[in-house]
Motif scaffolding. Structure first.
Motif, PDB file in Angstrom:
ATOM      1  N   GLU A   1      46.869  39.601  52.895  1.00 15.52           N
ATOM      2  CA  GLU A   1      45.831  39.007  52.053  1.00 15.52           C
ATOM      3  C   GLU A   1      45.675  37.513  52.309  1.00 15.52           C
ATOM      4  OE1 GLU A   1      48.418  40.649  50.964  1.00 15.52           O
ATOM      5  OE2 GLU A   1      47.797  42.369  49.760  1.00 15.52           O
ATOM      6  N   ARG A   2      46.697  36.900  52.846  1.00 15.85           N
ATOM      7  CA  ARG A   2      46.640  35.449  53.060  1.00 15.85           C
ATOM      8  C   ARG A   2      46.120  35.088  54.446  1.00 15.85           C
ATOM      9  NH1 ARG A   2      52.580  33.945  50.421  1.00 15.85           N
ATOM     10  NH2 ARG A   2      52.204  35.005  48.421  1.00 15.85           N
ATOM     11  N   HIS A   3      45.743  36.086  55.242  1.00 17.19           N
ATOM     12  CA  HIS A   3      45.315  35.841  56.613  1.00 17.19           C
ATOM     13  C   HIS A   3      43.811  36.028  56.766  1.00 17.19           C
ATOM     14  CE1 HIS A   3      49.395  35.704  58.408  1.00 17.19           C
ATOM     15  NE2 HIS A   3      49.692  36.559  57.435  1.00 17.19           N
ATOM     16  N   ASN A   4      43.241  35.325  57.713  1.00 10.61           N
ATOM     17  CA  ASN A   4      41.883  35.594  58.158  1.00 10.61           C
ATOM     18  C   ASN A   4      41.968  36.791  59.103  1.00 10.61           C
ATOM     19  OD1 ASN A   4      39.742  35.367  60.344  1.00 10.61           O
ATOM     20  ND2 ASN A   4      38.979  33.841  58.896  1.00 10.61           N
ATOM     21  N   LEU A   5      41.351  37.910  58.719  1.00  8.53           N
ATOM     22  CA  LEU A   5      41.568  39.160  59.439  1.00  8.53           C
ATOM     23  C   LEU A   5      41.103  39.122  60.890  1.00  8.53           C
ATOM     24  CD1 LEU A   5      40.819  41.848  56.715  1.00  8.53           C
ATOM     25  CD2 LEU A   5      42.969  40.725  57.291  1.00  8.53           C
TER      26      LEU A   5
ATOM     27  N   GLY B   1      49.870  38.855  43.351  1.00  2.00           N
ATOM     28  CA  GLY B   1      48.965  39.641  44.178  1.00  2.00           C
ATOM     29  C   GLY B   1      48.434  40.897  43.524  1.00  2.00           C
ATOM     30  N   PRO B   2      49.315  41.756  42.968  1.00  2.00           N
ATOM     31  CA  PRO B   2      48.808  42.991  42.361  1.00  2.00           C
ATOM     32  C   PRO B   2      47.866  42.742  41.189  1.00  2.00           C
ATOM     33  CG  PRO B   2      51.155  43.154  42.796  1.00  2.00           C
ATOM     34  CD  PRO B   2      50.780  41.730  43.033  1.00  2.00           C
ATOM     35  N   GLN B   3      48.080  41.658  40.456  1.00  2.00           N
ATOM     36  CA  GLN B   3      47.212  41.377  39.313  1.00  2.00           C
ATOM     37  C   GLN B   3      45.762  41.155  39.732  1.00  2.00           C
ATOM     38  OE1 GLN B   3      48.737  38.624  36.259  1.00  2.00           O
ATOM     39  NE2 GLN B   3      50.599  38.490  37.506  1.00  2.00           N
ATOM     40  N   VAL B   4      45.568  40.511  40.894  1.00  2.00           N
ATOM     41  CA  VAL B   4      44.194  40.191  41.302  1.00  2.00           C
ATOM     42  C   VAL B   4      43.422  41.447  41.671  1.00  2.00           C
ATOM     43  CG1 VAL B   4      44.967  37.954  42.153  1.00  2.00           C
ATOM     44  CG2 VAL B   4      44.680  39.813  43.775  1.00  2.00           C
TER      45      VAL B   4
ATOM     46  N   ILE C   1      44.648  33.111  39.960  1.00  2.00           N
ATOM     47  CA  ILE C   1      45.832  33.639  40.650  1.00  2.00           C
ATOM     48  C   ILE C   1      45.612  33.610  42.162  1.00  2.00           C
ATOM     49  CG2 ILE C   1      47.252  35.689  41.015  1.00  2.00           C
ATOM     50  CD1 ILE C   1      46.632  36.466  38.098  1.00  2.00           C
ATOM     51  N   CYS C   2      44.415  33.993  42.595  1.00  2.00           N
ATOM     52  CA  CYS C   2      44.104  33.969  44.029  1.00  2.00           C
ATOM     53  C   CYS C   2      44.244  32.573  44.610  1.00  2.00           C
ATOM     54  CB  CYS C   2      42.681  34.484  44.263  1.00  2.00           C
ATOM     55  SG  CYS C   2      42.467  36.253  44.033  1.00  2.00           S
ATOM     56  N   LYS C   3      43.746  31.585  43.883  1.00  2.00           N
ATOM     57  CA  LYS C   3      43.827  30.205  44.373  1.00  2.00           C
ATOM     58  C   LYS C   3      45.274  29.755  44.490  1.00  2.00           C
ATOM     59  CE  LYS C   3      39.388  28.251  42.981  1.00  2.00           C
ATOM     60  NZ  LYS C   3      39.112  27.708  44.315  1.00  2.00           N
ATOM     61  N   ALA C   4      46.078  30.109  43.497  1.00  2.00           N
ATOM     62  CA  ALA C   4      47.483  29.690  43.502  1.00  2.00           C
ATOM     63  C   ALA C   4      48.265  30.371  44.621  1.00  2.00           C
ATOM     64  CB  ALA C   4      48.119  30.003  42.149  1.00  2.00           C
ATOM     65  N   ALA C   5      47.922  31.632  44.913  1.00  2.00           N
ATOM     66  CA  ALA C   5      48.673  32.396  45.921  1.00  2.00           C
ATOM     67  C   ALA C   5      48.072  32.308  47.315  1.00  2.00           C
ATOM     68  CB  ALA C   5      48.751  33.864  45.492  1.00  2.00           C
ATOM     69  N   GLY C   6      46.873  31.717  47.436  1.00  2.00           N
ATOM     70  CA  GLY C   6      46.237  31.615  48.751  1.00  2.00           C
ATOM     71  C   GLY C   6      45.543  32.876  49.197  1.00  2.00           C
ATOM     72  N   TYR C   7      45.118  33.714  48.232  1.00  2.00           N
ATOM     73  CA  TYR C   7      44.420  34.948  48.563  1.00  2.00           C
ATOM     74  C   TYR C   7      42.910  34.679  48.592  1.00  2.00           C
ATOM     75  CZ  TYR C   7      48.806  37.270  47.197  1.00  2.00           C
ATOM     76  OH  TYR C   7      50.105  37.667  47.089  1.00  2.00           O
ATOM     77  N   GLN C   8      42.448  34.075  49.661  1.00  2.00           N
ATOM     78  CA  GLN C   8      41.042  33.647  49.697  1.00  2.00           C
ATOM     79  C   GLN C   8      40.086  34.821  49.668  1.00  2.00           C
ATOM     80  OE1 GLN C   8      39.768  31.278  53.156  1.00  2.00           O
ATOM     81  NE2 GLN C   8      38.778  29.927  51.687  1.00  2.00           N
ATOM     82  N   HIS C   9      40.396  35.866  50.427  1.00  2.00           N
ATOM     83  CA  HIS C   9      39.485  37.003  50.447  1.00  2.00           C
ATOM     84  C   HIS C   9      39.441  37.711  49.109  1.00  2.00           C
ATOM     85  CE1 HIS C   9      38.124  41.144  51.200  1.00  2.00           C
ATOM     86  NE2 HIS C   9      37.337  40.582  52.086  1.00  2.00           N
ATOM     87  N   GLU C  10      40.575  37.814  48.423  1.00  2.00           N
ATOM     88  CA  GLU C  10      40.638  38.544  47.161  1.00  2.00           C
ATOM     89  C   GLU C  10      39.793  37.903  46.082  1.00  2.00           C
ATOM     90  OE1 GLU C  10      42.156  41.376  46.762  1.00  2.00           O
ATOM     91  OE2 GLU C  10      43.001  41.417  48.756  1.00  2.00           O
TER      92      GLU C  10
END
Length: 908
Positions: A126-130, A312-315, A344-353
């Motif tokens: 989730e933290r990667h550009n696919l 992650g699971p929360q998002v 949560i996404c911003k804090a964890a770096g989940y840009q796509h989520e």
């Protein structure tokens, strides 16, 4: 937690979710083959259940476990990480992979450090550009000595890449999993060989290969049960339930999810089955069981908040709960859940989520009329979607942003946003693996082009740009028929690599100038894959848009070009003549579609359809006034306009358009101009003739072949077709070649056009349209099994021919009809002949009657013999029929034949 499950219910462009996410309805696009697959999968799964053992043996260790016995800490971490990953419990495996990689790097163990690194990449995807992650892994597979020599390590790398590629390119993903399958077979690994087979089945599903999909996925469940592969059994049981859920068979899907949950409880190391619970939650929402959905969602949220260190699971759960809240009318709760997910996404770096909750907030505020807030979240969703590398969702995000900008009167900003969206559509089209996928993308994006056109035409008052917008997209699928895998595998691989790199750069581009430069480079590279580049002018210049001023200068005073854009709430006609260019407003799509359907119903029933024909004239030609009274009308159709003949419409005096005009059709204004230029530079000879007819269908095996193809098995003989060929032969002098009777094979036809230039080609045969797949539209000749020809000359085969004909006559049923592809037009057999090099094509809009066809063709060739250009000869043949039979000559008997191409000069 199960991550990157192969989700057969998501969009064709996003077949899985690397984070184990369930696709949201706003991202789900109906797939043309999906409904036919679910029943087959259902049957396969029921068969698989019969082989389940009464007691499942839990999986004790992974295929990737290293040797047993005392092990240093990094080895133990890697062993546990691989064990959890094998059960798709990626979230709990991540810390183990991270610790193992750190320990192996410190010890200088490159092999196992790479193993752990690959596992960590997959666990934290989730933290990667696919696209970047896929490109990186591809480079490593090509260059890293360890990955080249170590089969087990290479197989693991390909599995990680295969999961990523299922998000972004099913063609590449299939190749990944085919390599996994081969490596697993060579290593004697039955479990991964079975899993790879299932993954190949899922990629085949998205490419329209139902047989492979249903066989592989259904069999995977049975094999997983037999060899005690609990992880695969949980995974594919859930997938099969999701297929039913996608078909809105929610009640039937629930037992599959319960079965998967029961299996998960018996396999504790598989972790919390979030993926299956999400699928069950989706079914509850589909059933409108909002109380059950709320309880399940709350339970899931409480569990993941206490069990997992990361958010992650929360998002993934919060957007589901927001949907439930919206369904129950609790908008504040929905907004709160979505904002929490974004935080949560911003804090964890989940840009796509975070793009999905941003898009949902934009829609909520739009419905509330709070356009500034809606625009804010839409802009964030578009920016984060681009940064994450999600090229499939980006055009839709940009389209929503543009709509909001239009709602606030920000027309110039909206114009720029639409421009960006269309550029990314072009980029995605360039590397789509099939014509079907390109068609689906263009159809899904069609409203974007019509919205942009309406904005520029009615708000910015820029007719020239409005013209360029619609011309840019029309004809894309017809051009894509030229694509083929005939280039060498190495060259194809190089082309795909170059395209991938350019698309990565495209996703990082910010300015319009950067985007347009990259789009032009992508076009240039894409065209290098074409089978026969440069054979004719349409192939050489299919991507170019000819300026409207250039088109005007080329027109003689007797010609008008009418290009239609059918949309709601208003439609438009671009009326182009030698001395004028304007955009005329017409009734909306709903009204025009209703008129078209009413006319076609009457015309196909062999009724006069006078009232319907008059109403269509008033809607489509009346408002154009002056331009509609030119002698020659070149019509560029849109939507349902492709399906009826303009020359059968009736003017206010009750006369058919055919009685006073010569009507021709073109795929686009640009293609008309190019064909006209081709006309002026080519000798105007109609000969020699290549003609096919008198095919003895009833005495051949073609009927059996048609049954296998799923086509209409009634292939009777066409006795009048022999006379049609003889009439054509008498009218056109030269060294003609006639393929009659048993000589009318597909191989003989291809051989003839490959050896000699024919000025006219006449095919009096059966024809098949195909609304689902334009490539399967075909003309029926005779098979030649020794030459490897089944007798069906498909549209894709036609487009690859090297033709130099001034005219192709398709005296067969339905050769001018096919699937409507939104703004890109219609895919037909006639269009394929134009791209093969024909200057003009005569084809049919509905099944033609033998006697009336023979009469019309006889008169047509009589006028050809007297020296008339084909468009004028066809118009005069229709007038002959009208004069001879008067009121009895209803449109059904003469109007089906249409002329597509440049009409040429008047009768000399």
């Amino acid at each position: 937690m199960e991550r990157s499950e192969n989700n057969v219910v998501s969009s064709p462009k996003r077949p899985i979710s690397c984070g184990g996410r369930r696709p949201k309805p706003s991202r789900t696009v109906a797939h043309p083959v999906r409904n036919r697959l679910e029943e087959a999968l259902f049957r396969c799964y029921n068969a698989a259940l019969q082989s389940l053992r009464a007691v499942l043996v839990p999986l004790a260790c992974s295929v990737f476990l290293l040797h047993a016995g005392p092990q240093p800490a990094p080895q133990a971490y890697l062993q546990r990480g691989l064990h959890l990953a094998y059960l798709y419990n990626w979230i709990e495996a991540a810390p183990d992979f991270q610790a193992a990689e750190k320990g192996f790097r410190a010890a200088g163990d490159k092999r196992n450090a790479l193993y752990a690194h690959l596992g960590l990449m997959r666990a934290t995807i989730e933290r990667h550009n696919l696209p970047r992650a896929s490109a990186k892994l591809g480079t490593e597979l090509e260059s890293n000595a360890l990955l080249k020599s170590d089969k087990q390590l290479r197989m693991f790398c390909l599995m990680v890449k295969g999961d990523i590629d299922l998000e972004i390119d099913t063609r590449t993903a299939r190749r990944d999993w085919e390599q996994v399958q081969a490596l697993a077979h060579s290593l004697g690994d039955k479990r991964w060989e079975n899993r790879a087979s299932a993954q190949i089945g899922i990629t085949a599903f998205y490419d329209g290969d139902l047989q492979t999909a249903s066989k592989n996925v259904g069999r995977a469940v049975a094999v997983a049960a037999r060899i005690h592969d609990a992880g695969a059994e949980i995974r594919y049981t859930t997938v099969l339930g999701m297929a039913l859920s996608q078909a809105k068979m929610y009640s039937q899907a629930l037992p599959y999810f319960r079965r998967a949950l029961a299996l998960a409880r018996k396999t504790p190391d598989s972790g919390y089955p979030l993926f299956t619970y999400e699928a069950e939650l989706e079914a509850f929402i589909g059933l409108q069981r909002y109380g059950d959905a709320q309880r399940l969602g709350d339970d899931m949220l409480r569990h993941v908040q206490t069990q997992y260190r990361t958010g992650g699971p929360q998002v993934e759960i919060l957007p589901f709960l927001a949907r439930v809240a919206l369904a129950r009318g609790d908008v504040p709760r929905a907004i709160a859940d979505l904002k929490k997910s974004i935080a949560i996404c911003k804090a964890a770096g989940y840009q796509h989520e975070q793009t999905e909750p941003e898009a949902m907030l934009a829609e909520i505020f739009r419905k509330q009329g709070n356009f500034p807030q809606a625009e804010y979240f839409a802009a964030r969703a578009a920016a984060d979607t681009q940064a994450s590398g999600d090229k499939w969702s980006l055009p839709q995000r940009l389209q929503i942003l543009a709509q909001l900008q239009v709602s606030q009167g920000k027309y110039t900003e909206a114009d720029r946003t639409y421009d960006r969206a269309s550029a990314f559509i072009d980029s995605a089209l360039a590397n789509s693996p099939s014509v079907l996928e390109k068609t689906a993308l263009i159809k899904a994006s069609s409203s974007l082009y019509t919205e942009h056109f309406a904005l520029v035409a009615s708000r910015l008052h820029n007719p020239a740009k409005a013209y360029s917008i619609v011309e840019q997209v029309r004809g894309r699928v017809a051009a894509d028929l030229l694509m083929s895998g005939s280039v060498s595998p190495q060259k194809a691989k190089e082309i795909e690599h170059r395209l991938s790199l350019l698309q990565l750069r495209m996703m990082s581009a910010k300015s319009p100038e950067q985007i347009n430069r990259l789009r032009n480079r992508i076009f240039s590279i894409e065209e290098s894959r074409w089978v026969t580049p440069g054979v004719n002018i349409l192939k050489r210049k299919a991507r170019e848009t000819v300026p409207v001023a250039t088109v005007q200068r080329s027109l003689d005073p007797s010609t008008a070009v009418l290009e239609y854009v059918i949309a709601d709430p208003r439609s438009y006609c671009l009326a182009i003549t030698h001395d004028s260019f304007r955009i005329v407003t017409l009734p909306g799509k709903s009204s025009i579609d209703e008129l078209a359907a009413s006319y076609l119903k009457s015309a196909r029933a062999k009724l006069p359809a006078h009232a319907e024909a008059r109403k269509l004239f008033d809607a489509l030609l009346g408002p154009v006034s002056k331009a509609a009274y030119k002698q020659k009308l070149v019509i560029v159709r849109d939507g349902q306009l492709h399906l009826f003949p303009f020359d059968a419409l009736e003017d206010p005096s009750g006369r058919y358009v055919a009685e006073s005009h010569v009507v021709a059709y073109a795929p686009s204004v640009t293609s008309f101009y190019l064909l006209r230029q081709e006309t002026t530079g080519r000798e105007d000879s109609m000969g020699p003739l290549l003609a096919v007819g008198g095919v003895p269908y009833a005495q051949t095996g073609l009927r059996q072949i048609s049954l296998v193809r799923g086509e209409n098995p009634v292939l009777g003989n066409l006795p009048d077709s022999t006379q049609e060929v003889r009439d054509a032969n008498a009218a056109i002098p030269g060294h003609n070649k006639l393929l009659l009777g048993t000589a009318a094979t597909e191989s003989a036809f291809k051989h003839a056009v490959g050896r000699q230039r024919y000025g006219t080609i006449h095919l009096a045969v059966h024809g098949f349209a195909n609304d689902a797949d334009p490539n399967r539209a075909a003309l029926a000749l005779l098979p030649d099994l020794a030459a490897g020809e089944d007798g069906f000359l498909h549209a894709s085969e036609i487009a690859m021919l090297h033709l130099h004909a001034n005219l192709v006559v398709l005296s067969a049923c339905d050769t001018a009809v096919g699937p409507i592809q939104g703004e890109e037009g219609i895919s037909t057999l006639a269009r394929a002949f134009l791209f093969a090099g024909a200057k003009a094509v005569v084809s049919t809009l509905w099944p033609v009657q033998a006697a009336s066809s023979l009469l019309l063709m006889s008169r047509f060739y009589a006028h050809i013999e007297s020296g008339e250009p084909p468009a004028f000869a066809l118009a005069d043949a229709k007038r002959d029929v009208l004069r001879s039979f008067g009121k009895a000559a209803v449109p059904y008997y003469w109007a089906a034949y249409t002329f597509e191409g440049a009409p040429g000069p008047a009768h000399r």
